[in-house]
Design a protein around this motif. Structure first.
Motif, PDB file in Angstrom:
ATOM      1  N   UNK A  68     -14.738 -90.873  70.239  1.00  0.00           N
ATOM      2  CA  UNK A  68     -14.093 -90.059  69.513  1.00  0.00           C
ATOM      3  C   UNK A  68     -13.378 -89.964  68.667  1.00  0.00           C
ATOM      4  N   UNK A  69     -12.337 -89.177  67.408  1.00  0.00           N
ATOM      5  CA  UNK A  69     -12.502 -89.757  66.445  1.00  0.00           C
ATOM      6  C   UNK A  69     -10.970 -88.729  65.807  1.00  0.00           C
ATOM      7  N   UNK A  70     -10.697 -89.657  64.849  1.00  0.00           N
ATOM      8  CA  UNK A  70      -9.316 -88.932  64.697  1.00  0.00           C
ATOM      9  C   UNK A  70      -9.461 -88.252  63.010  1.00  0.00           C
ATOM     10  N   UNK A  71      -9.303 -87.513  62.153  1.00  0.00           N
ATOM     11  CA  UNK A  71      -9.458 -87.150  61.447  1.00  0.00           C
ATOM     12  C   UNK A  71      -7.844 -86.265  60.263  1.00  0.00           C
ATOM     13  N   UNK A  72      -7.371 -86.315  59.671  1.00  0.00           N
ATOM     14  CA  UNK A  72      -6.689 -85.530  59.317  1.00  0.00           C
ATOM     15  C   UNK A  72      -6.570 -84.771  58.200  1.00  0.00           C
ATOM     16  N   UNK A  73      -6.230 -84.287  57.030  1.00  0.00           N
ATOM     17  CA  UNK A  73      -6.313 -82.914  56.026  1.00  0.00           C
ATOM     18  C   UNK A  73      -4.814 -82.869  55.724  1.00  0.00           C
TER      19      UNK A  73
END
Length: 124
Positions: free
Chosen positions: A34-39
């Motif tokens: 799983x991963x976390x991204x941000x914008x």
């Protein structure tokens, strides 16, 4: 079909902490990394952190190393992002995502399911 629902975002002062949660539906949660991204506003979405299917290995982008911690509870089908020492530049919409792999992945194209995002705003 897999559904991911993030929660825990909000407004916090610089130096504060937040813990994001991502609840996943489906029986295959524990089989994938799983991963976390941000914008951030006006910017492209960027990788933040990833964790292997077992939780035994994690990897972070340089800007959050030592401040953020990704973890998972496979019994609860949930992945977390503990964010400490928050900075105004951490302000963004944060997304959790499921990879197509079991190993830690930083490439956005290797993630096939995404949550709707949760807003994190850090005031100075």
């Amino acid at each position: 079909q897999v559904q991911l629902v993030e929660s825990g975002g909000g407004l916090v002062q610089a130096g504060g902490s937040l813990r994001l949660s991502c609840a996943a539906s489906g029986r295959t949660f524990s089989s994938y990394a799983m991963g976390w991204f941000r914008q951030a506003p006006g910017k492209e979405r960027e990788f933040v952190a990833t964790i292997t299917w077992s939780g035994g290995y994690t990897y972070y982008t340089d800007s959050v190393k030592g401040r953020f911690t990704i973890s998972r509870d496979n019994a609860k089908n949930t992945v977390y992002l503990q964010m400490n020492s928050l900075k105004p530049e951490d302000t963004a919409v944060y997304y959790c995502a499921r990879t197509t792999k079991v190993v830690a992945i930083t490439t956005e194209s290797q993630y096939d399911y995404w949550g709707q995002g949760t807003q994190v705003t850090v005031s100075s």
